[in-house]
Enzyme design. Structure first.
Site, short mmCIF file in Angstrom:
data_model
loop_
_atom_site.label_atom_id
_atom_site.label_comp_id
_atom_site.label_asym_id
_atom_site.label_seq_id
_atom_site.Cartn_x
_atom_site.Cartn_y
_atom_site.Cartn_z
N ALA A 61 40.39 40.06 42.84
CA ALA A 61 40.63 38.72 42.30
C ALA A 61 40.60 38.76 40.77
O ALA A 61 39.90 39.57 40.16
CB ALA A 61 39.58 37.75 42.83
N GLY A 107 39.29 41.47 46.44
CA GLY A 107 40.41 40.73 47.00
C GLY A 107 41.61 41.60 47.31
O GLY A 107 42.41 41.27 48.19
N GLU A 110 40.87 42.84 50.65
CA GLU A 110 41.02 41.71 51.58
C GLU A 110 42.48 41.41 51.86
O GLU A 110 42.84 41.05 52.99
CB GLU A 110 40.30 40.49 51.00
CG GLU A 110 38.79 40.63 51.02
CD GLU A 110 38.07 39.48 50.35
OE1 GLU A 110 37.18 38.89 50.97
OE2 GLU A 110 38.40 39.18 49.18
N GLU A 130 31.76 43.20 45.50
CA GLU A 130 31.25 41.92 45.04
C GLU A 130 29.72 41.87 44.94
O GLU A 130 29.16 41.16 44.09
CB GLU A 130 31.75 40.79 45.95
CG GLU A 130 33.22 40.44 45.78
CD GLU A 130 34.16 41.31 46.59
OE1 GLU A 130 35.35 40.99 46.67
OE2 GLU A 130 33.70 42.33 47.17
#
Length: 256
Positions: A61, A107, A110, A130
């Site tokens: 992200a 991300g 993901e 994270e």
């Protein structure tokens, strides 16, 4: 941000922010959502490949966008945009293959988890770091990863934040195929080409049976399977498939 190319019944979607290691932000999610909408009803597209430009699939992200969030509500909205787009990809009726190289973190991993299949170059690192930032994966990582690897392995990756390499990911079933350095995209396109040669209605139905069936008890899932294949039996593609088998040639499926 996102580059879309059509190649012989395959849509290749390339994250195109190499200077930012293909960090995922709101604009990229908007463009990915639009790309999925554009190719959903395009009969010339039978499969998707997702890849990243430059030296990595995706670093995760967009940290700058995360830092601009000053309240839990703003962060929830940002994570929600990622989650919604990944869900569209996971539920997409056409099969998808992630071509992973360099690394896929946070991300980025993901996003790869939301694809149906994953090809990774040897030496690629995959992880959900994270925890090291005092948070947790928020776009499906804590849920999709333990559905693909043993829960204890998922806990180790999530709770330590430490990555694994592609070779270990292949052993665990997280990665479907290994590719030599520099060849992940070609290997993913070859795999997508195999998928694209299948009957479109059967491909979409196969995805649904596996994804939804995993949430059912076995008896209900088998009943769902029986009804689904009965519907497929009435299609023209089923007739073509049998004829092609008898003629010893590849089927020419039209999705009807």
């Amino acid at each position: 941000m996102l580059r879309v190319e059509l190649r012989d019944r395959i849509a290749v979607l390339t994250l195109d922010r190499p200077g930012q290691l293909n960090a995922l932000g709101s604009r990229t999610m908007e463009e990915l959502t639009q790309a999925l909408d554009d190719v959903r009803d395009n009969d010339d597209v039978r499969a998707l490949v997702l890849t990243g430009a430059g030296r990595a699939f995706s670093a995760g992200a967009d940290i700058g966008e995360i830092e601009s969030c000053t309240t839990p509500g703003q962060f929830r909205a940002f994570v929600g945009r990622l989650t919604e787009t990944f869900a569209l990809l996971e539920d997409f009726p056409k099969p998808s293959v992630a071509a992973v190289h360099g690394f896929a973190f946070g991300g980025g991993l993901e996003l790869a988890l939301a694809c149906d299949l994953r090809v990774a170059e040897r030496g690629t690192r995959l992880g959900l770091p994270e925890m090291k930032l005092g948070v947790l994966p928020g776009a499906g990582g804590t849920q999709r990863l333990p559905r693909l690897v043993p829960p204890a392995i998922a806990k180790q990756m999530i709770l330590t934040g430490e990555p694994i390499d592609a070779e270990r990911a292949r052993e665990l079933g997280l990665v479907n195929e290994l590719a030599e350095p520099g060849t992940a995209l070609a290997a993913a396109e070859a795999l997508a080409g195999t998928l694209a040669a299948g009957a479109p209605l059967a491909l979409a139905a196969g995805k649904r049976l596996i994804d939804y069936g995993l949430g059912m008890d076995l008896e209900a899932a088998i009943a769902y399977e029986r009804e689904t294949v009965s519907v497929l039996f009435s299609t023209e593609d089923r007739v073509e498939g049998l004829k092609a088998f008898r003629d010893r040639r590849p089927g020419e499926f039209r999705g009807v």
